[in-house]
Design a protein around this motif. Structure first.
Motif, short mmCIF file in Angstrom:
data_model
loop_
_atom_site.label_atom_id
_atom_site.label_comp_id
_atom_site.label_asym_id
_atom_site.label_seq_id
_atom_site.Cartn_x
_atom_site.Cartn_y
_atom_site.Cartn_z
N PHE A 79 -5.94 -12.59 5.32
CA PHE A 79 -6.64 -12.43 4.05
C PHE A 79 -8.15 -12.55 4.24
O PHE A 79 -8.92 -11.81 3.61
CB PHE A 79 -6.15 -13.47 3.03
CG PHE A 79 -6.73 -13.27 1.67
CD1 PHE A 79 -6.28 -12.26 0.85
CD2 PHE A 79 -7.75 -14.08 1.20
CE1 PHE A 79 -6.81 -12.04 -0.41
CE2 PHE A 79 -8.29 -13.88 -0.05
CZ PHE A 79 -7.82 -12.86 -0.86
N THR A 83 -10.81 -9.58 3.47
CA THR A 83 -11.99 -9.77 2.62
C THR A 83 -13.21 -9.11 3.24
O THR A 83 -13.97 -8.41 2.57
CB THR A 83 -12.26 -11.28 2.43
OG1 THR A 83 -11.14 -11.86 1.78
CG2 THR A 83 -13.50 -11.52 1.62
N CYS A 86 -12.73 -5.23 3.15
CA CYS A 86 -12.90 -4.68 1.79
C CYS A 86 -14.36 -4.69 1.36
O CYS A 86 -14.83 -3.75 0.72
CB CYS A 86 -12.06 -5.47 0.80
SG CYS A 86 -10.30 -5.13 0.93
N GLU A 90 -16.38 -1.36 0.38
CA GLU A 90 -17.06 -1.20 -0.91
C GLU A 90 -18.54 -0.90 -0.72
O GLU A 90 -19.11 -0.10 -1.45
CB GLU A 90 -16.90 -2.45 -1.76
CG GLU A 90 -15.52 -2.62 -2.33
CD GLU A 90 -15.38 -3.91 -3.13
OE1 GLU A 90 -16.37 -4.67 -3.22
OE2 GLU A 90 -14.29 -4.16 -3.64
N SER A 97 -21.15 -4.28 -3.43
CA SER A 97 -19.87 -4.96 -3.53
C SER A 97 -20.10 -6.30 -4.19
O SER A 97 -21.13 -6.94 -3.98
CB SER A 97 -19.23 -5.15 -2.16
OG SER A 97 -19.97 -6.07 -1.39
N ASP A 99 -18.82 -10.28 -4.93
CA ASP A 99 -18.32 -11.31 -4.03
C ASP A 99 -17.10 -12.01 -4.60
O ASP A 99 -16.81 -13.15 -4.22
CB ASP A 99 -19.42 -12.34 -3.76
CG ASP A 99 -20.54 -11.77 -2.93
OD1 ASP A 99 -20.28 -10.83 -2.16
OD2 ASP A 99 -21.67 -12.26 -3.04
N MET A 101 -13.87 -11.35 -4.13
CA MET A 101 -12.87 -11.57 -3.09
C MET A 101 -13.36 -12.60 -2.08
O MET A 101 -12.57 -13.37 -1.54
CB MET A 101 -12.52 -10.25 -2.41
CG MET A 101 -11.27 -10.31 -1.58
SD MET A 101 -10.75 -8.65 -1.15
CE MET A 101 -9.40 -9.02 -0.07
N VAL A 104 -12.66 -16.01 -3.60
CA VAL A 104 -11.23 -16.33 -3.52
C VAL A 104 -10.84 -16.66 -2.08
O VAL A 104 -10.09 -17.61 -1.83
CB VAL A 104 -10.38 -15.16 -4.07
CG1 VAL A 104 -8.91 -15.37 -3.80
CG2 VAL A 104 -10.63 -15.00 -5.56
N ALA A 105 -11.37 -15.91 -1.12
CA ALA A 105 -11.05 -16.16 0.29
C ALA A 105 -11.56 -17.53 0.73
O ALA A 105 -10.86 -18.25 1.45
CB ALA A 105 -11.64 -15.06 1.17
#
Length: 172
Positions: A79, A83, A86, A90, A97, A99, A101, A104-105
């Protein structure tokens, strides 16, 4: 100057994510090379066996529980790496992009590090030092991401309004 520092801070946060992804993935792959997984490690195996016995798991299920923990390590590493991928996608695709994700990471990595602190709390030593190091990396990356977004640098803050003042909610 602030824009350059903000961009460097965000890059630093993503580099820390890459480091944490490598740590979690390598730890999981190293554990998979052992015949008894983490049960064979001196302090960690004691904690896994005590948790399995507290859950009233049979011996073969204790090995499956240890395999579950290894797969969770691998999942956290994957994960964190996703991150980073991704965010790069993006940035290349749309030029920017957010932040979300990343946040969350970092939260998942911090919670996983805190959960893996149990052997370190019971036995101390090197196990506790590695967990504290991972938590410090999560904290540093979070601070860099916040600074990179500009929340601490921006001077103009939007005025807080109530929904009634904005015309969103009508009072009877």
């Amino acid at each position: 100057m602030a824009a350059i520092l903000g961009r460097a801070a965000r890059v630093g946060a993503y580099l820390i994510i890459l480091l944490l992804a490598a740590v979690w993935t390598v730890a999981a792959l190293e554990t998979l090379t052992r015949p008894l997984l983490d049960i064979g490690r001196p302090a960690v195996g004691d904690v896994i066996i005590s948790i399995a016995s507290a859950l009233s798991l049979p011996p073969h299920a204790a090995l499956l529980f240890a395999l579950l923990l290894v797969m969770l390590k691998l999942l956290v590493g994957a994960f964190l790496l996703a991150t980073l991928i991704c965010a790069a996608y993006e940035k290349l695709r749309w030029g920017a992009s957010d932040d979300a994700m990343l946040d969350v990471a970092l939260f998942i990595a911090a919670m996983a590090s805190a959960a893996s602190a149990l052997p370190g709390l019971t036995h101390g030593g090197e196990l506790l030092q590695s967990v504290i190091g991972e938590l410090m990396l999560c904290l540093i990356a979070s601070g860099l991401a916040i600074y990179g977004r500009g929340y601490l640098v921006r001077r103009e803050q939007p005025r807080a309004t109530r929904p009634q003042e904005a015309g969103v909610i009508r009072l009877a």
